[in-house]
Design a protein around this motif. Structure first.
Motif, short mmCIF file in Angstrom:
data_model
loop_
_atom_site.label_atom_id
_atom_site.label_comp_id
_atom_site.label_asym_id
_atom_site.label_seq_id
_atom_site.Cartn_x
_atom_site.Cartn_y
_atom_site.Cartn_z
N ARG A 1 0.82 -1.21 0.00
CA ARG A 1 0.00 0.00 0.00
C ARG A 1 0.85 1.26 0.00
NH1 ARG A 1 -4.44 -2.32 -1.33
NH2 ARG A 1 -5.39 -3.70 0.17
N GLU A 2 0.26 2.32 -0.50
CA GLU A 2 0.89 3.65 -0.50
C GLU A 2 1.29 4.03 0.93
OE1 GLU A 2 -0.33 8.18 -1.90
OE2 GLU A 2 -1.72 6.52 -2.24
N HIS A 3 2.44 4.64 1.06
CA HIS A 3 2.99 5.16 2.32
C HIS A 3 3.53 4.09 3.27
CE1 HIS A 3 1.76 9.07 1.03
NE2 HIS A 3 0.48 8.74 1.04
N MET A 4 3.59 2.82 2.83
CA MET A 4 4.21 1.80 3.67
C MET A 4 5.72 2.02 3.69
SD MET A 4 2.58 -1.91 2.78
CE MET A 4 1.37 -2.57 3.87
N GLU A 5 6.33 1.74 4.83
CA GLU A 5 7.79 1.80 4.92
C GLU A 5 8.37 0.58 4.21
OE1 GLU A 5 11.42 2.26 8.12
OE2 GLU A 5 9.49 1.51 8.85
N VAL A 6 9.50 0.76 3.56
CA VAL A 6 10.25 -0.33 2.94
C VAL A 6 11.53 -0.50 3.75
CG1 VAL A 6 11.37 -1.19 0.85
CG2 VAL A 6 9.29 0.19 0.67
N THR A 7 11.76 -1.72 4.26
CA THR A 7 12.95 -1.98 5.07
C THR A 7 13.76 -3.11 4.48
OG1 THR A 7 11.78 -3.53 6.52
CG2 THR A 7 11.81 -1.22 7.20
N GLY A 8 15.05 -3.07 4.74
CA GLY A 8 15.94 -4.14 4.33
C GLY A 8 15.82 -5.33 5.27
N SER A 9 16.48 -6.42 4.92
CA SER A 9 16.46 -7.62 5.76
C SER A 9 17.13 -7.35 7.11
CB SER A 9 17.15 -8.77 5.05
OG SER A 9 18.49 -8.43 4.72
N ASP A 10 17.93 -6.31 7.17
CA ASP A 10 18.62 -5.92 8.40
C ASP A 10 17.79 -4.93 9.23
OD1 ASP A 10 18.79 -3.82 6.60
OD2 ASP A 10 20.91 -3.44 6.95
#
Length: 78
Positions: free
Chosen positions: A8-17
């Protein structure tokens, strides 16, 4: 393959770390377009291929690579 409807719009995207990569603008084809207003974006839209997504959990998109790897690989073109 990830269910793109769960992104969804405005979701945070994080790395595996757990590192912050960006914020979802929208899904565009087989890529996630990140907002250019996110502090990590440096005023540009960036794109992450859906193959990089490990899952969507706790309201965030989690990648199958570290935040640094994702930033090394992201595309800025259309």
């Amino acid at each position: 393959m990830i269910d793109t409807g769960s992104i969804r719009e405005h979701m945070e995207v994080t790395g595996s770390d757990g590192g912050h990569v960006g914020t979802v603008d929208h899904v565009e084809g087989q890529r996630i377009k990140l907002t250019k207003t996110d502090p990590e974006a440096q005023g540009q839209h960036h794109y992450i291929h859906l193959d990089s997504v490990a899952g969507v959990e706790d309201g965030a998109v989690r990648l199958n690579r570290t935040a640094a790897q994702a930033k090394d690989e992201w595309a800025t073109d259309h």
